[in-house]
Scaffold this active site. Structure first.
Site, mmCIF file in Angstrom:
data_model
loop_
_atom_site.group_PDB
_atom_site.id
_atom_site.type_symbol
_atom_site.label_atom_id
_atom_site.label_comp_id
_atom_site.label_asym_id
_atom_site.label_seq_id
_atom_site.Cartn_x
_atom_site.Cartn_y
_atom_site.Cartn_z
ATOM 1 N N LYS A 174 0.880 -1.181 0.000
ATOM 2 C CA LYS A 174 0.000 0.000 0.000
ATOM 3 C C LYS A 174 0.916 1.228 0.000
ATOM 4 C CE LYS A 174 -1.921 3.088 2.035
ATOM 5 N NZ LYS A 174 -1.753 4.542 1.700
ATOM 6 N N SER A 227 5.093 8.275 9.498
ATOM 7 C CA SER A 227 5.038 9.158 10.665
ATOM 8 C C SER A 227 5.001 8.355 11.964
ATOM 9 C CB SER A 227 3.801 10.051 10.587
ATOM 10 O OG SER A 227 2.649 9.286 10.839
ATOM 11 N N VAL A 230 1.314 7.359 13.063
ATOM 12 C CA VAL A 230 0.728 6.143 12.478
ATOM 13 C C VAL A 230 1.510 4.906 12.946
ATOM 14 C CG1 VAL A 230 0.215 4.937 10.318
ATOM 15 C CG2 VAL A 230 -0.132 7.415 10.484
ATOM 16 N N GLY A 231 2.819 5.002 12.990
ATOM 17 C CA GLY A 231 3.630 3.862 13.403
ATOM 18 C C GLY A 231 3.265 3.389 14.803
ATOM 19 N N GLU A 249 9.261 1.954 11.221
ATOM 20 C CA GLU A 249 10.405 2.827 11.047
ATOM 21 C C GLU A 249 9.836 4.248 10.944
ATOM 22 O OE1 GLU A 249 13.708 2.276 10.722
ATOM 23 O OE2 GLU A 249 13.436 4.425 10.810
ATOM 24 N N CYS A 283 13.394 11.240 7.036
ATOM 25 C CA CYS A 283 13.290 10.943 8.483
ATOM 26 C C CYS A 283 14.628 11.174 9.145
ATOM 27 C CB CYS A 283 12.770 9.558 8.813
ATOM 28 S SG CYS A 283 12.565 8.429 7.511
ATOM 29 N N GLU A 389 9.313 16.790 15.856
ATOM 30 C CA GLU A 389 9.739 16.769 14.459
ATOM 31 C C GLU A 389 8.851 17.667 13.588
ATOM 32 O OE1 GLU A 389 8.896 13.170 12.232
ATOM 33 O OE2 GLU A 389 10.858 13.289 11.280
HETATM 34 C C1 UN1 Z 1 14.379 8.679 5.089
HETATM 35 O O1 UN1 Z 1 15.047 9.378 5.818
HETATM 36 O O2 UN1 Z 1 13.172 8.848 5.026
HETATM 37 O O3 UN1 Z 1 19.799 7.693 4.536
HETATM 38 C C2 UN1 Z 1 15.031 7.638 4.257
HETATM 39 C C3 UN1 Z 1 19.226 8.330 3.647
HETATM 40 C C4 UN1 Z 1 18.468 7.573 2.579
HETATM 41 C C5 UN1 Z 1 17.172 7.057 3.101
HETATM 42 C C6 UN1 Z 1 16.411 8.068 3.898
HETATM 43 N N1 UN1 Z 1 19.282 6.494 2.117
HETATM 44 O O4 UN1 Z 1 19.286 9.544 3.581
#
Ligand code: UN1
Length: 501
Positions: A174, A227, A230-231, A249, A283, A389
């Site tokens: 999804k 987010s 949701v996680g 994650e 993230c 965040e």
């Molecule tokens: C994310 O931060 O949402 O390490 C993924 C990184 C990428 C993946 C980031 N390889 O910046």
């Protein structure tokens, strides 16, 4: 409507139960990129049924045979990197080198998973009893539900799916509702590779479709990147349910520590990359810069100069550094967070929340633009802006005057624990940071973005449970069996346990 893109279920493109559609929008121009069918919980259930049924045959193939399908996908990703990179950029607004890097990272993940199929898996373990053979073996869990975000719309789906498939699981995917076009291409690639019906399924849609994956009893593993909100809901729902696994994650309030020994060229470069690349929407993006008092003024001056001048604009233009934010709602959130920081009394150094008209390229007036927002905040104050965040180019400079212990304490003063970096020439400080920063991804003298797939990717504290992404996905999608076989006609027990009856 008749032309809206469909779901891919059980080896077929299907319209699904729902009558609604949704559009994909280019966040740099507001242009509509395509119309997609909005999946319903019933569509998800159908996809799960197909995946459940396909599982028994798929698990019977060797890992090497399963990987053959992935190699086809790998070659397609490699051959079409430029074309797909442009699609990523058009749909999620990342500047073009990032759009292509997203596809390259996906190819690396597929290469890792398919190559890993020929590597030994499991362990041969010694036994106290000479006639016993002991092993740790892995087996697939079954149906894996993959719920993925828009910011890495090609790489992250493969982080979740590539190892799952090679290990013998089937998949219901999804994708994020903001990037359905990228997901459409991913599904077409599996179709082109001739993957058996039901092994890979994709249902486009919103949160209700994602929720239907979480709630379906036949989904064994849910892998989620997105987010924290949701996680945590997913973790709460599945945490205590027997046989279920949720590997999540999530985000971070990532920091870079810049010590009194730091090389300031590296420090400024790393901070700019970490805070502003992808317009702060990784993230792993950094929203806090913890800077030693001895270098604070010089660092501040140099960082502010770049933040004031860094280019924001058409992400398809190779000279652009930052593209737009993903969508209107997120634009409102970032703007509101910038205002809230001001209300908390921080000292604002750069405020490009609203760009000047001449900064916005022609034809891009409807894009979701923001530039950097940089401020000074008390490193020890309990402020929302330095703890929550934002997911935008919003960054706090925080001064410390003690030793590395103080810097790391400030860095750890958050519920999150995803990524971070230390910029220093002092190996005692670097090693202390490496061992004590409460994060899953730690960098020395580098930006805290740009992880490679052959390392585990994941966080601690509120940022994640397990490492569902990149190479460590193996833990999420397999169960271990401790297998012990007796090769003698006698039963002999370990630990001196009597076998007499
Ligand atoms: C994310 O931060 O949402 O390490 C993924 C990184 C990428 C993946 C980031 N390889 O910046």
């Amino acid at each position: 409507m008749a032309d809206a893109y469909k779901h891919y279920i059980d080896g077929e493109w299907v319209e699904g139960e729902g009558t609604e559609t949704f559009e994909s929008e280019n966040p740099a121009t507001g242009e509509t990129l395509g119309e997609f069918r909005k999946g319903t919980p019933a569509d998800v259930d159908r996809a799960v049924d197909a995946a459940d049924e396909a599982f028994e045959e798929w698990r019977e193939l060797s890992r090497i045979d399963r990987a053959e399908y992935l190699w086809d996908v790998y070659h397609e990703l490699r051959e079409r990197t430029d074309e797909l990179g442009e699609i990523v950029t058009k749909e999620c607004g990342k500047e073009i080198s990032e759009g292509k890097a997203d596809v390259v990272e996906a190819a690396h993940m597929v290469e890792w998973a398919a190559g890993d199929a020929r590597h030994p898996k499991g362990d041969i373990v010694p036994s106290e009893i000479p006639a016993k053979d002991a092993y740790m073996r892995r087996k697939p869990r079954g149906v894996t539900g993959c719920i993925t975000p828009w910011n890495f719309p090609v790489a992250i789906p493969y982080w979740h799916m590539a190892i799952a498939l090679v290990e013998g699981n089937t998949v219901v995917f999804k994708p994020a509702e903001q990037t359905p076009w990228c997901a459409q291409v991913i599904a077409e690639m599996f179709e082109d590779a001739g993957i058996p019906d039901g092994v890979f399924n994709m249902v486009q849609g919103y949160g209700d479709a994602g929720n239907a994956i979480v709630e379906n009893d036949d989904v064994d593993t849910v892998i989620f990147t997105g987010s924290a909100e949701v996680g945590h809901l997913i973790q709460d729902k599945l945490g205590g349910v027997a046989g279920k696994r949720a590997a999540c994650e999530m985000g971070g309030k990532n920091a870079i520590v810049i010590t009194e020994e730091a090389d300031l060229d590296i420090a400024v470069h790393s901070a700019v990359m970490s805070s502003f690349k992808t317009t702060g929407q990784r993230c792993v993006s950094s929203e806090r810069l913890i800077v030693h008092t001895d270098v604070y003024d010089e660092f501040k001056e140099r960082f502010v100069e770049v933040a004031e001048s860094v280019s924001v604009g058409d992400p398809l233009d190779e000279n652009t550094f930052m593209g737009p934010l993903i969508e209107e709602e997120h634009h409102e959130k970032v703007t509101r967070n910038n205002e809230q920081a001001r209300e908390e009394g921080v000292n604002v150094l750069v405020d490009r929340t609203e760009l000047d008209d001449e900064e916005i390229p022609d034809g891009h007036e409807d894009g979701y633009w923001v530039g950097p927002f940089v401020y000074e905040a008390d490193a020890h104050a309990d402020l929302t802006c330095t703890h929550e965040e934002v997911f935008g180019p919003h960054v706090a400079l925080m001064e410390y005057d003690g030793d590395i212990e103080e810097a790391v304490e400030i860095q750890n003063d958050t519920d999150y624990g995803l990524a971070g970096a230390i910029i220093s020439e002092d190996y005692r400080q670097i090693n202390y940071y490496r061992d004590r920063a409460e994060i899953g991804l730690a960098y020395g003298n580098l930006p805290c973005i740009g992880a490679e797939v052959q390392l585990p990717f994941g966080g601690v504290k509120k940022s994640g449970n397990g490492y569902p992404s990149a190479r460590e996905a193996i833990e999420a999608v397999t169960d271990r069996t401790a297998w012990t076989l007796n090769n003698s006609k006698e039963i002999e027990m370990a630990q001196g346990l009597s076998a007499d009856i």
